[in-house]
Design an enzyme around this catalytic site. Structure first.
Site, PDB file in Angstrom:
ATOM      1  N   ASP A 114       0.854  -1.195   0.000  1.00 44.27           N
ATOM      2  CA  ASP A 114       0.000   0.000   0.000  1.00 44.27           C
ATOM      3  C   ASP A 114       0.885   1.239   0.000  1.00 44.27           C
ATOM      4  OD1 ASP A 114       0.721  -0.799   2.687  1.00 44.27           O
ATOM      5  OD2 ASP A 114      -0.571   0.791   3.431  1.00 44.27           O
ATOM      6  N   GLU A 145      -0.006  -0.617   5.817  1.00 43.45           N
ATOM      7  CA  GLU A 145       1.043  -0.016   6.646  1.00 43.45           C
ATOM      8  C   GLU A 145       0.855   1.488   6.719  1.00 43.45           C
ATOM      9  OE1 GLU A 145       4.671   1.545   8.253  1.00 43.45           O
ATOM     10  OE2 GLU A 145       3.923   2.026   6.270  1.00 43.45           O
TER      11      GLU A 145
HETATM   12 ZN    ZN Z   1       6.861   2.106   4.212  1.00 36.10          ZN
END
Ligand code: ZN
Length: 474
Positions: free
Chosen positions: A103, A172
């Site tokens: 992501d 994340e």
């Molecule tokens: Zn990162």
């Protein structure tokens, strides 16, 4: 020697170097294709699942046949789609866990020199090719590093004499990884147990200077909300006695830093010192884009300020219209989102409480602000274990260098702390291609081709150095 002898698995360093070099064009194209995928962390899950599926396919094709897209947790705690793999070789061999995330941060196209999701190559002033695009470094380069290291070692052979686990997660960048919560709550889940954990999501202190990241700052994100009126009213008819929520908020925010030094002025926050390498003011100013007329703030060296001390910033505001379109009305309710970075040894819960107490005490005119927790994550301090010397040697060999820098990082990867709690004996390696000029999270993010090659090689050499001489089963 029979073809499946474990000795044939260990390749001379030059041969690994050569294999990585020959793989580079393919890895570069793979990275470019991944950048094209708009896997912005805030996207709906079905869209993210497409990228996860692509990555699972890449690892499957490389010989990691267990790679598949999964979610973990249940209900509201269910994670975004992630790629997990578990290649069990043999009991008793080293278990290595490779981590990266697919992501990415959002990107404002208007500010970029080229389109953030249309990867573009440009040569830099050091004659190093760079790939520009959102996620080129953070952290699709980490995904490609893992893929390249595996491909270089595996070739067309069966399995490596390692228990190999892979996690490529998809949230994340949300500031609230479900994976982190899950591992913290389920430290005995075998999917997240390992002897050596390689997190490819940091970078060298400068391009070409092999670096291990040994500390990370923690993070607290919180909203402070001030409410003074039932709704918007005319600033001429009522302005004066009735307090404007935004003006009240600004008074509170102004107390968060010392007006003279700029140090964080919240009582009770910790500081940490690790003896990090010096970060020069000139390179810090250049990389951060600090204007020549702006003085730096805070007491202490730059490295101490960015790795070891807390910082606080306003990252969002609501309650007011934009200047164009505004009218003469009083602001009834204002909210600021605060992002606080914490010393690596700071408990985020204690930091949140200190922030809350500070803001409540700083509210003017008897107002009662609400301070809401948005997210938090612990910092990290590495504790070298059994494989530490192999880690350093792999980096030195890859770069033909004589020293490895032991850096901190101002950013936070809360998951690392969860890994450490679940694997107290493991070596946790933090490295990658995100050197300062990569400008991760910023405009014109890019990755250096030479860094991708060197870091992929370092990882291949490290994996090879922890392989066990136990016969491989076919
Ligand atoms: Zn990162």
């Amino acid at each position: 020697m029979p073809p499946d002898s474990p000795m044939t698995m260990v390749l001379p360093e030059d041969q690994v170097r050569d294999r990585v070099h020959r793989l580079l064009p393919e890895l570069w194209n793979t990275l470019s294709d991944l950048v094209r995928d708009r896997s912005v962390a805030a996207n709906p899950q079905p869209q993210l699942a497409v990228t996860a599926q692509t990555i699972a396919g890449l690892f499957q094709k490389a010989g990691i046949t267990s790679a598949k897209v999964e979610t973990i947790g249940e209900g509201a705690d269910r994670s975004a789609p992630m790629v997990l793999a578990n290649e069990a070789a043999h009991p008793g061999v080293t278990t290595v866990l490779l981590y990266a995330h697919y992501d990415v941060q959002p990107a404002d196209e208007r500010l970029w020199s080229t389109k953030p999701f249309e990867p573009t190559e440009r040569m830099d002033e050091n004659h190093d090719m760079r790939l520009y695009g959102r996620g080129a470094a953070d952290d699709k380069s980490g995904v490609v590093m893992h893929l390249g290291a595996i491909k270089a070692l595996l070739g067309n052979r069966g399995k490596l004499p390692l228990n190999l686990k892979l996690i490529v997660e998809g949230e994340e960048e949300t500031g609230g990884s479900k994976l982190e919560q899950y591992i913290a709550a389920n430290p005995d889940d075998p999917r997240f147990k390992a002897d050596l954990i390689i997190i490819a999501d940091t970078g060298n202190i400068e391009r070409g200077a092999p670096t291990l990241t040994e500390t990370l700052r923690g993070i607290v994100t919180a909203d402070v909300v001030v409410e003074t009126l039932k709704g918007k009213v005319h600033s001429g008819m009522y302005g004066g006695p009735a307090p404007d929520a935004f003006m009240a908020l600004v008074q509170m925010l102004a107390t968060l830093q010392d007006p003279k030094t700029g140090d964080v002025a919240i009582d009770g926050l910790s500081h940490y010192d690790h003896g990090w390498p010096t970060v020069s003011e000139a390179s810090y100013r250049k990389n951060a884009g600090v204007l020549p007329t702006t003085s730096l703030i805070g007491s202490g060296t730059i490295e101490k300020l960015i790795y070891g001390k807390p910082s606080i910033n306003v990252v969002g505001l609501s309650g007011l219209p934009l200047v164009i379109g505004s009218a003469n009305v009083l602001c009834p309710k204002a909210t600021a989102r605060l992002s606080m970075r914490l010393a690596p040894n700071q408990d985020p819960e204690a930091a949140f409480q200190a922030l809350e107490a500070h803001l409540v005490a700083a509210a003017p005119w008897g107002l009662k602000p609400k301070v809401k927790r948005v997210g938090e994550g612990s910092g990290f301090i590495s504790s070298p274990g059994e494989h530490h010397s192999e880690v350093e040697r792999a980096l030195l060999e890859s770069y033909h260098a004589t020293a490895v820098a032991k850096a901190g990082q101002g950013g936070s990867i809360p998951l690392v702390n969860a890994f450490q709690q679940a694997n107290p004996e493991a070596d946790i390696v933090l490295w990658g291609c995100e050197e300062p000029t990569a400008n991760i999270h910023g405009v014109d993010e890019s990755v250096s081709q030479s860094e991708l090659e060197h870091m992929t090689l370092a990882e291949a050499l490290l994996l090879q150095s922890v392989m066990s001489p136990i016969p491989i089963q076919h």
